[in-house]
Design an enzyme around this catalytic site. Sequence first.
Site, PDB file in Angstrom:
ATOM      1  N   LYS A  13       0.845  -1.209   0.000  1.00 24.42           N
ATOM      2  CA  LYS A  13       0.000   0.000   0.000  1.00 24.42           C
ATOM      3  C   LYS A  13       0.879   1.258   0.000  1.00 24.42           C
ATOM      4  CE  LYS A  13      -2.226  -1.247   3.777  1.00 24.42           C
ATOM      5  NZ  LYS A  13      -1.438  -2.485   4.039  1.00 24.42           N
ATOM      6  N   ARG A  88      -9.780  -0.366   9.311  1.00 23.21           N
ATOM      7  CA  ARG A  88      -9.144  -1.647   9.586  1.00 23.21           C
ATOM      8  C   ARG A  88     -10.036  -2.567  10.412  1.00 23.21           C
ATOM      9  NH1 ARG A  88      -3.246  -0.116   9.154  1.00 23.21           N
ATOM     10  NH2 ARG A  88      -1.985  -1.936   9.600  1.00 23.21           N
ATOM     11  N   ARG A 127      11.546  -5.488   5.040  1.00 23.61           N
ATOM     12  CA  ARG A 127      11.259  -4.064   4.774  1.00 23.61           C
ATOM     13  C   ARG A 127      12.220  -3.183   5.566  1.00 23.61           C
ATOM     14  NH1 ARG A 127       5.264  -1.820   5.396  1.00 23.61           N
ATOM     15  NH2 ARG A 127       5.441  -2.607   7.519  1.00 23.61           N
ATOM     16  N   ARG A 160      11.643  -1.233  11.070  1.00 22.95           N
ATOM     17  CA  ARG A 160      10.649  -0.814  12.072  1.00 22.95           C
ATOM     18  C   ARG A 160      10.583  -1.856  13.177  1.00 22.95           C
ATOM     19  NH1 ARG A 160       5.295   0.500   8.549  1.00 22.95           N
ATOM     20  NH2 ARG A 160       4.336  -0.617  10.257  1.00 22.95           N
ATOM     21  N   ARG A 171       0.634  -9.284  13.640  1.00 21.21           N
ATOM     22  CA  ARG A 171      -0.075  -8.323  12.781  1.00 21.21           C
ATOM     23  C   ARG A 171      -0.891  -9.045  11.713  1.00 21.21           C
ATOM     24  NH1 ARG A 171       4.696  -4.924  10.736  1.00 21.21           N
ATOM     25  NH2 ARG A 171       3.131  -3.682   9.645  1.00 21.21           N
TER      26      ARG A 171
END
Length: 214
Positions: A13, A88, A127, A160, A171
């Site tokens: 996204k 969400r 990431r 992160r 998650r």
Amino acid sequence: MGVILFGPPGAGKGTQAAAICEAMSIPHISTGDIFRKHLKEGTELGQLAKSYINKGQLVPDQVVCDIVASRLTEPDCAAGSLLDGFPRTVPQAEMLNTWLTQNQRSVGAVINIQVDFDILVARLSGRRTCLACGATYHIDNNPPPIAGRCDKCESEVVQRDDDSVETVRARLDTYAKDTAPVLAWLEPRTVVHTIDGSQAIQTVRSKILSAIQG
Ligand code: ADP
Ligand code: AMP
């Protein structure tokens, strides 16, 4: 026109958001980015959000909805915005719907980026994020030209805290339990364009742009 960018964590996204916003001349509203900004600035909201984010849980609905409603009233959102990572949960979708109706606004389309769970784990754990400007990279799929340096603002890119393998699993569980049902809620109410997000970044981008530009 308002657009919702929907999909599991790691679907791409954030990677695709800038191109959509540029094509549609609308601002990007990422609730995750808003929380990370508060975290960096050490605000009370940042402290509250941290306790959920680092466990892979969702920040309470009312807190998120108040933030989004306040952002949507800013002048740059008058002609629409790209909602990334929101709604969400079904209650968030319902609150957004109520707010849009009360404010004579609407969401014209949903872009649903679909990617299998095993690919998501590899994407999230590889990431790397620029904490200064929010740009995202991937150690294998999309590395910055200079290792460890953001190509856009030259700051350091880091992993992160919530991209650790354990938090990624939490998650993805949260997504399956609370967020995936939002799609079924949106489908009868809005046009949903489902895009195969497992393809190359440029291919996904072209397909999204073709879908929204009709
Ligand atoms: P989201 O915002 O949906 O959580 P991101 O846009 O941050 O996801 O993408 C997650 C990771 O996957 C990033 O490291 C990004 O560089 C990488 N990525 C995004 N799209 C693709 C793609 N189509 N192919 C391979 N890697 C991708
Ligand atoms: P993201 O950057 O979209 O992956 O979001 C990072 C984290 O911020 C999520 O794992 C949640 O803890 C929190 N968050 C972001 N958006 C929302 C939302 N709409 N509702 C609840 N929590 C959110």
